[in-house]
Motif scaffolding. Structure first.
Motif, short mmCIF file in Angstrom:
data_model
loop_
_atom_site.label_atom_id
_atom_site.label_comp_id
_atom_site.label_asym_id
_atom_site.label_seq_id
_atom_site.Cartn_x
_atom_site.Cartn_y
_atom_site.Cartn_z
N LEU A 168 0.86 -1.46 0.14
CA LEU A 168 -0.01 0.10 -0.06
C LEU A 168 1.00 1.44 -0.15
CD1 LEU A 168 -2.84 -0.94 2.53
CD2 LEU A 168 -3.05 -0.62 0.14
N GLY A 169 1.98 1.32 0.75
CA GLY A 169 2.90 2.42 0.85
C GLY A 169 3.58 2.82 -0.55
N GLU A 173 -1.57 8.18 -3.90
CA GLU A 173 -3.13 8.39 -3.32
C GLU A 173 -3.75 9.30 -4.24
OE1 GLU A 173 -2.54 9.36 0.62
OE2 GLU A 173 -1.67 7.65 1.23
N ASP A 174 -3.05 9.87 -5.02
CA ASP A 174 -3.59 11.05 -5.94
C ASP A 174 -3.95 10.41 -7.40
OD1 ASP A 174 -0.89 10.71 -6.96
OD2 ASP A 174 -0.61 12.82 -7.18
N LYS A 175 -3.71 9.22 -7.61
CA LYS A 175 -4.24 8.65 -8.79
C LYS A 175 -5.18 7.52 -8.85
CE LYS A 175 -0.17 9.63 -11.94
NZ LYS A 175 0.68 9.20 -12.91
N GLU A 176 -6.06 7.34 -9.75
CA GLU A 176 -7.06 6.27 -9.76
C GLU A 176 -6.20 4.92 -9.98
OE1 GLU A 176 -11.43 5.94 -11.08
OE2 GLU A 176 -10.10 5.59 -12.73
N ARG A 197 -9.90 0.17 -1.61
CA ARG A 197 -11.04 1.01 -1.19
C ARG A 197 -11.30 1.23 0.37
NH1 ARG A 197 -16.35 0.86 -5.26
NH2 ARG A 197 -15.15 2.01 -7.08
N GLU A 198 -11.05 0.13 0.73
CA GLU A 198 -11.24 0.10 2.30
C GLU A 198 -10.17 0.94 3.09
OE1 GLU A 198 -10.90 -4.00 3.34
OE2 GLU A 198 -13.11 -4.40 2.87
N GLN A 199 -9.07 1.09 2.39
CA GLN A 199 -7.71 1.86 2.82
C GLN A 199 -8.00 3.21 2.18
OE1 GLN A 199 -5.75 0.65 4.99
NE2 GLN A 199 -6.97 -1.20 5.04
N GLY A 200 -8.91 3.73 1.52
CA GLY A 200 -8.93 4.97 0.91
C GLY A 200 -8.74 5.36 -0.40
#
Length: 225
Positions: A168-169, A173-176, A197-200
């Motif tokens: 995840l890291g 976070e700014d792209k689909e 999605r659960e991680q935002g």
């Protein structure tokens, strides 16, 4: 050619065509074709994937081999199978699309087992191709790494679905994020989108899989992650 010869000609010809229908008439053999569209596999691997015994898997493969739908190679005592050519996948895909258009039971089965699929806003291959050109999307291949190495969408990252949380890291976070797997009924991408999605993350799934992508004449890359 007299009328009797014409009839004999047609009978023999359609008997040969019917051989293909018989080979495709088993649900187990259709699943084997779908798996072999991803990469070459051994009998043991196919048996494990499908939940069949090795003996039963081998019997189905022999039927497909007899009709020249798959090819076999030996490596020591192990036998490996692959599709005989891209036209085999195209035939299976045409059957799948026909069934989807004529059998409402398919949609009912999908809704029953994948009740949240409609919320995942699936992306079509054409839409993804455009988004890749705009460089505003991250593509994840969530199949096993061996399948990724055999062929993947150019630029896609290999993160098997069971390793999503570990990586995840590394994901922006700014792209689909668009996840894809083996095909429209492979649940790896559903699971990946759900976890992201659960991680935002803003995540969607690709409507089809890598073989469908390649079947549309789109580029495919090979090699390790």
């Amino acid at each position: 050619m007299d009328s009797d010869q014409k009839r004999s000609f047609k009978n023999e010809l359609y008997d040969q065509f019917a051989r293909m229908g018989k080979a495709f008439s088993s649900a187990s053999r259709l699943e084997l074709i779908d798996l072999l569209a991803q990469r070459e596999r051994s009998v043991d691997e196919l048996a494990e994937e499908t939940g069949m015994s090795v003996a039963n898997t081998s019997r189905h493969l022999q039927v497909l081999k007899k009709e020249r739908l798959v090819r076999r190679r030996k490596d020591g005592t192990r036998a490996y199978y692959r599709l005989a050519g891209p036209e085999v996948f195209r035939a299976w895909r045409a059957m799948r699309v026909l069934a989807e258009s004529r059998l409402s039971e398919i949609e009912e089965t999908v809704r029953h087992y994948l009740s949240d699929r409609e919320e995942m806003e699936a992306l079509s291959p054409d839409e993804l191709e455009t988004r890749l050109q705009d460089d505003d999307v991250v593509v994840l291949d969530v199949r096993p790494e061996e399948e990724y190495e055999t062929g993947h969408i150019p630029g896609a990252r290999s993160i098997p679905v069971d390793q999503i949380e570990e990586h995840l890291g590394e994901l922006p976070e700014d792209k689909e994020i668009v996840a894809y797997c083996r095909g429209p009924y492979c649940v790896y991408s559903d699971d990946a989108v759900r976890r992201l999605r659960e991680q935002g993350y803003d995540a969607r799934r690709l409507k089809e899989g890598l073989p469908d992508w390649a079947n549309g004449g789109r580029p495919v890359a090979e090699g390790p992650a």
